[in-house]
Design a protein around this motif. Structure first.
Motif, mmCIF file in Angstrom:
data_model
loop_
_atom_site.group_PDB
_atom_site.id
_atom_site.type_symbol
_atom_site.label_atom_id
_atom_site.label_comp_id
_atom_site.label_asym_id
_atom_site.label_seq_id
_atom_site.Cartn_x
_atom_site.Cartn_y
_atom_site.Cartn_z
ATOM 1 N N SER A 243 0.840 -1.200 0.000
ATOM 2 C CA SER A 243 0.000 0.000 0.000
ATOM 3 C C SER A 243 0.872 1.246 0.000
ATOM 4 C CB SER A 243 -0.920 0.016 1.219
ATOM 5 O OG SER A 243 -1.825 -1.061 1.178
ATOM 6 N N VAL A 244 0.494 2.220 -0.794
ATOM 7 C CA VAL A 244 1.164 3.518 -0.835
ATOM 8 C C VAL A 244 0.270 4.528 -0.135
ATOM 9 C CG1 VAL A 244 1.942 5.385 -2.346
ATOM 10 C CG2 VAL A 244 2.438 3.002 -2.937
ATOM 11 N N TYR A 245 0.841 5.285 0.802
ATOM 12 C CA TYR A 245 0.014 6.251 1.512
ATOM 13 C C TYR A 245 0.426 7.701 1.281
ATOM 14 C CZ TYR A 245 3.726 6.231 5.104
ATOM 15 O OH TYR A 245 4.918 6.324 5.767
ATOM 16 N N ALA A 246 1.572 7.926 0.612
ATOM 17 C CA ALA A 246 1.965 9.310 0.321
ATOM 18 C C ALA A 246 3.041 9.340 -0.742
ATOM 19 C CB ALA A 246 2.454 10.009 1.582
ATOM 20 N N ILE A 247 3.088 10.459 -1.465
ATOM 21 C CA ILE A 247 4.185 10.775 -2.377
ATOM 22 C C ILE A 247 4.661 12.171 -2.007
ATOM 23 C CG2 ILE A 247 4.884 11.157 -4.776
ATOM 24 C CD1 ILE A 247 2.571 9.306 -5.611
ATOM 25 N N GLU A 248 5.949 12.309 -1.793
ATOM 26 C CA GLU A 248 6.460 13.617 -1.397
ATOM 27 C C GLU A 248 7.766 13.904 -2.118
ATOM 28 O OE1 GLU A 248 8.854 12.367 2.658
ATOM 29 O OE2 GLU A 248 6.776 13.063 2.846
ATOM 30 N N LEU A 249 8.112 15.192 -2.154
ATOM 31 C CA LEU A 249 9.370 15.602 -2.757
ATOM 32 C C LEU A 249 10.517 15.271 -1.819
ATOM 33 C CD1 LEU A 249 8.417 19.096 -4.235
ATOM 34 C CD2 LEU A 249 9.144 17.100 -5.535
ATOM 35 N N GLY A 250 11.559 14.659 -2.382
ATOM 36 C CA GLY A 250 12.774 14.391 -1.624
ATOM 37 C C GLY A 250 13.877 15.326 -2.076
ATOM 38 N N GLN A 251 15.068 15.098 -1.569
ATOM 39 C CA GLN A 251 16.186 15.964 -1.928
ATOM 40 C C GLN A 251 16.625 15.763 -3.371
ATOM 41 O OE1 GLN A 251 19.275 15.332 0.974
ATOM 42 N NE2 GLN A 251 18.300 16.678 2.487
ATOM 43 N N THR A 252 16.481 14.549 -3.862
ATOM 44 C CA THR A 252 16.958 14.259 -5.227
ATOM 45 C C THR A 252 15.844 13.806 -6.166
ATOM 46 O OG1 THR A 252 17.489 11.988 -4.579
ATOM 47 C CG2 THR A 252 19.247 13.635 -4.374
ATOM 48 N N GLY A 253 14.628 13.857 -5.711
ATOM 49 C CA GLY A 253 13.526 13.407 -6.556
ATOM 50 C C GLY A 253 12.274 13.204 -5.739
ATOM 51 N N LEU A 254 11.583 12.091 -5.989
ATOM 52 C CA LEU A 254 10.326 11.794 -5.310
ATOM 53 C C LEU A 254 10.519 10.610 -4.372
ATOM 54 C CD1 LEU A 254 8.055 12.028 -8.462
ATOM 55 C CD2 LEU A 254 8.137 13.720 -6.623
ATOM 56 N N ARG A 255 9.749 10.604 -3.298
ATOM 57 C CA ARG A 255 9.724 9.474 -2.378
ATOM 58 C C ARG A 255 8.302 8.931 -2.317
ATOM 59 N NH1 ARG A 255 10.948 10.876 3.049
ATOM 60 N NH2 ARG A 255 11.441 8.672 3.429
ATOM 61 N N VAL A 256 8.179 7.649 -2.630
ATOM 62 C CA VAL A 256 6.892 6.968 -2.566
ATOM 63 C C VAL A 256 6.857 6.222 -1.237
ATOM 64 C CG1 VAL A 256 5.359 5.311 -3.668
ATOM 65 C CG2 VAL A 256 6.867 6.736 -5.072
#
Length: 459
Positions: A243-256
């Motif tokens: 299950s994926v509960y969030a997508i956020e901006l990371g330092q080098t891209g996206l974090r799922v």
């Protein structure tokens, strides 16, 4: 530098998106995450009376190319079959009436068959014919299907023909469904010609294949399509039960962010239902709010099996529609063993009985036994069934039918702009956005994959 795309959702849109990435950019790392233990989403085929019978969609439309194209790519096109019968009925105060010849999405284009059908009153049939002489009265703005039909052809055509057909397909109320998005054939005809009837006749003259079967399915069920897709993805990084509960901006891209660990990505294709996408994208508050505004309807599909000798109706057709104002819990019944020759064993009748639509949640309040009993009472009365059920199955599709309100295309465009600004590299695809049917979802998966690869510069 190797780029990575994460696809969230293992329904048809997600599977197609993953396949497009692997096909067009094999050097790109691609991962698919699906929360349930199986792939395929709302496409599901299981055994019923010893035959593979679909629990969701049992066919897809031929007149747009994306479904047939995918079947050819997968080598499945030779397995496609067409319904035995396309004739359908609608329930009236005087019993079942066959839908008249000349209908286009429920809109009559021929006067005499409409009058002879006795589905609407003679005055309503005459009122519908006035469409050919009325001036162009388009309000100049986004319009619902019901609004278009009522102003051009009157209330009875809208309520007894168009809404039972289009409303049944979309589990919605056509007075609240966007004409351009849900019924573009009607909307285009009305814009290109002063008269809706004349516009539809002109379309029919220019499309000589209109008499061919509209839908196709698979002898072994629609799951043949998703199974073929999965086979074509052999060796891919596909993870179920995640299950994926969030997508956020990371330092080098996206974090799922998943329920077990986070996954780094350079781009994400989100193919979950819109209301789930809204929860996942809460960091992009405006996109999340807009996604949350897309309403969804729930449908329960009860598959029923009877002995053929216990059914009084001849079932000579593909099924029946039940108007919204009838008061029935049942919304439509597909006469499965008449519609599909390979479901007919000569001894049994298979019916697929639908309940639930936008604004009607009565079916959800009943447990399986209560629901089957209530629907059986109605169906047995209409179709003159005297025997008991041989077998039954309940399939609940909760919040599975997005409702495209007028202006839906602008809403989706605004969501995509929000994402480009707030969380670049995230793309959406699926039934909630630019088309409900299987071909539309296939096309959206392809387009989302292309957008993601364009963004990464790897296409």
């Amino acid at each position: 530098m190797t780029r990575r795309v994460v696809v969230v959702g293992g329904g048809i849109s997600g599977l197609v998106a993953l396949r497009e990435i692997r096909k067009n950019s094999p050097e790109t790392e691609a991962t698919l995450l699906e929360s349930s233990p199986r792939l395929g989403g709302k496409i599901l085929t299981t055994q019923f009376l010893g035959k593979p019978v679909d629990e969701g969609a049992d066919a897809f439309i031929k007149r747009v190319p994306w479904g047939l194209e995918l079947c050819k790519e997968l080598g499945l096109d030779n397995l496609l079959v067409s319904p035995t019968s396309s004739e359908a009925y609608v329930l009236t105060d005087n019993g079942l009436k066959r839908l008249p010849k000349g209908l286009v999405l429920g809109v009559p284009t021929r006067f005499l068959p409409l009058v002879r059908s006795r589905i609407v009153s003679p005055w309503a049939a005459l009122r519908a014919g006035f469409d050919r002489y009325l001036p162009d009265d388009w309000p100049g703005e986004d319009e619902s299907i019901g609004g278009l039909i009522r102003r051009r052809m009157g209330d009875q055509i809208a309520e007894r023909l168009v809404d039972p057909l289009i409303g049944s397909i979309n589990a919605g109320n056509t007075d609240h469904l966007d004409a351009a998005m849900v019924a573009p054939q009607l909307e285009t005809a009305a814009r290109r010609n002063r008269s809706l009837i004349m516009g539809l006749r002109e379309h029919k003259q220019n499309n000589h294949n209109d008499d061919e079967p509209v839908f196709v399915g698979f002898r072994e069920g629609m799951q043949q399509l998703t199974e073929g897709l999965v086979r074509s993805l052999a060796g891919s990084d596909i993870r179920t039960g995640v299950s994926v509960y969030a997508i956020e901006l990371g330092q080098t891209g996206l974090r799922v962010l998943g329920d077990t660990k986070s996954t780094e990505a350079d781009a994400v294709i989100l193919t979950t239902p819109a209301h789930q996408a809204a929860e996942i994208l809460q960091t992009s508050s405006q996109a999340s709010e807009r996604l949350s505004s897309i309403e969804h309807a729930s449908v329960v599909l009860v598959t029923m099996g009877f002995k053929s000798s216990d059914v009084g109706n001849s079932l000579n057709g593909s099924g029946m529609l039940i108007p919204r104002n009838s008061g029935f819990l049942t919304t439509a019944v597909s006469w499965g063993s008449s519609k599909w020759r390979h479901w007919d064993d000569g001894e049994h009748v298979i019916l697929r009985v639908s309940a639930g639509r936008a604004g009607d949640t009565r079916a959800l309040a009943l447990d399986d036994n209560e629901l089957v009993e209530a629907l059986l009472t109605e169906v047995a009365q209409i179709l003159k069934i005297e025997g008991n059920l041989v077998e039954w199955r309940v399939s609940r599709w909760i919040d599975a039918f997005p409702q495209y309100a007028p202006g839906h295309d602008r809403l989706v465009a605004a969501i995509e702009r929000d994402l480009r600004t707030a969380i670049p590299g995230v793309y959406i695809a699926g039934a909630g956005y630019r088309g409900l049917g299987i071909p539309a979802c296939i096309n959206q998966g392809k387009l989302a994959a292309k957008s993601a690869l364009d963004y990464l510069g790897t296409l």
